[in-house]
Design an enzyme around this catalytic site. Structure first.
Site, PDB file in Angstrom:
ATOM      1  CG  ASP A   1      -0.197   0.116   2.547  1.00  0.00           C
ATOM      2  OD1 ASP A   1      -0.766   0.719   3.496  1.00  0.00           O
ATOM      3  OD2 ASP A   1       0.958  -0.358   2.639  1.00  0.00           O
TER       4      ASP A   1
ATOM      5  CG  HIS B   1       7.242   0.515  10.121  1.00  0.00           C
ATOM      6  ND1 HIS B   1       7.459   0.180  11.443  1.00  0.00           N
ATOM      7  CD2 HIS B   1       6.855   1.818  10.137  1.00  0.00           C
ATOM      8  CE1 HIS B   1       7.210   1.228  12.208  1.00  0.00           C
ATOM      9  NE2 HIS B   1       6.850   2.229  11.450  1.00  0.00           N
TER      10      HIS B   1
HETATM   11  O1  RIB Z   1       2.576   0.217  10.836  1.00  0.00           O
HETATM   12  C1  RIB Z   1       3.408   0.382   9.716  1.00  0.00           C
HETATM   13  C2  RIB Z   1       2.753  -0.132   8.477  1.00  0.00           C
HETATM   14  O2  RIB Z   1       1.575   0.609   8.192  1.00  0.00           O
HETATM   15  C3  RIB Z   1       3.638   0.033   7.232  1.00  0.00           C
HETATM   16  O3  RIB Z   1       3.340  -0.976   6.328  1.00  0.00           O
HETATM   17  C4  RIB Z   1       3.202   1.364   6.686  1.00  0.00           C
HETATM   18  O4  RIB Z   1       3.424   1.465   5.279  1.00  0.00           O
HETATM   19  C5  RIB Z   1       1.734   1.325   6.959  1.00  0.00           C
HETATM   20  O5  RIB Z   1       1.119   0.602   5.900  1.00  0.00           O
HETATM   21 CA    CA Z   2       2.807  -0.434   4.050  1.00  0.00          CA
END
Ligand code: RIB
Ligand code: CA
Length: 315
Positions: free
Chosen positions: A12, A246
């Site tokens: 996303d 992340h």
């Molecule tokens: O909590 C972090 C996640 O949420 C990552 O994938 C960031 O891109 C959002 O989608």
């Molecule tokens: Ca993400």
């Protein structure tokens, strides 16, 4: 070197997704067979455009891109424009319009299942957003999805922490119905959650230093332009000029599993409205446990990962 690991990426994009895609697309350790897009940080159309944008900036022979679910299975929608910009690309989409790439006509869920059927036991699926597409694939044809070798999920947290609420991480909070279905499916899921991703802090200074030594070109300029707001948000939210990688860590864990230590756990996700929505629970799986289990990342070689990330992304 062994053959690159064939992977599918469900994403996303969002700024850390963009960094994860660059890492995967430039790494010799993995072979990105397809990118499927899901609504999450921003709308599915904005996320899809960002996937095409980063493919053009990386300038390689692009994998196919498939547009997926526009809404979560869960009743309410949660976005993160305040983190990633209204366009999901740090507000640079007008300066970086998609030039020529186009998405495929098939739906992401159909594409995911088709790849799984055609490559039984071979593919690693890396899920970087809400698990809506994966849960829809599971519902549509569980036998086909069972052909996936491993599902590495950026989501939840091995210690119950959150970043949307004190207890819920964004991907699981956004679609807790989908998250619960996937982590209780019994499929070979590995969760890379906030308890490890928040240790992979990349400072703006260190990133810019490496960008400066990168060959001049589209990717360098795009990364410099697009990531500014991500660092700005980290500074405003946490008072530090560094952002957690992340999604890149989920890709890193697929590239080199030795970067994380995992524990087999019995997990669940709260899919009810209320203060615990999206919270992931994780209990060590006893030998007698017949409940569905999954691997949960509990430790990370953070500095070794940051070095790998900068080496592959910035050259
Ligand atoms: O909590 C972090 C996640 O949420 C990552 O994938 C960031 O891109 C959002 O989608
Ligand atoms: Ca993400």
């Amino acid at each position: 070197m062994s053959a690159p690991k064939p992977i599918l990426i469900d994403t996303d994009p969002g700024l850390d997704d963009l960094l994860a895609l660059v890492l995967a697309l430039r790494s010799p350790a993995v072979d990105v067979r397809a990118i499927t897009v899901v609504a999450g940080n921003v709308s599915v159309d904005a996320c899809t455009a960002n996937a095409l944008r980063i493919l053009e900036a990386v300038d390689i022979n692009p994998p196919p891109v498939f547009r997926g679910c526009a809404k979560p299975l869960s009743p309410s929608v949660t976005r993160a424009e305040h983190v990633h910009g209204d366009d999901g690309a740090g507000g640079v989409s007008e300066a970086w319009p998609v030039q020529h790439l186009q998405i495929e006509s098939a739906h992401a869920v159909d594409a995911m299942l088709d790849f799984a059927r055609r490559h039984p036991g071979e593919l690693t699926l890396i899920a970087l957003g809400p698990l809506t597409n994966v849960a829809m694939a599971l519902e549509q044809d569980p036998a086909a999805l069972a052909n996936i070798r491993e599902i590495v999920v950026m989501g939840g947290s091995g210690d119950g922490r959150g970043n949307v609420t004190p207890k819920a991480e964004f991907n699981f909070y956004s679609d807790p119905y989908a998250a619960r279905a996937v982590i209780r499916s019994g499929l070979p899921v590995t969760a890379v959650g906030l308890n490890v991703t928040e240790k992979t802090l990349l400072s703006r200074a260190r990133f810019h230093e490496r960008l400066a030594s990168m060959e001049e070109g589209t990717l360098r300029r795009f990364l410099f332009d697009a990531t500014g707001p991500y660092f700005d948000y980290a500074m405003q939210k946490r008072g530090r000029d560094a952002c957690p990688l992340h999604d890149p860590l989920a890709v890193g864990a697929a590239m080199d599993p030795s970067l994380i230590r995992t524990q087999r756990m019995v997990c669940d996700v709260v899919d009810k409205k209320g203060p615990d929505r999206g919270m992931m629970t994780a209990e060590p799986a006893g030998d007698a446990s017949d409940a569905p289990t999954m691997q949960v990342a509990m430790e990370v070689a953070a500095e070794r990962f940051l070095g790998l990330f900068l080496e592959v992304v910035c050259g």
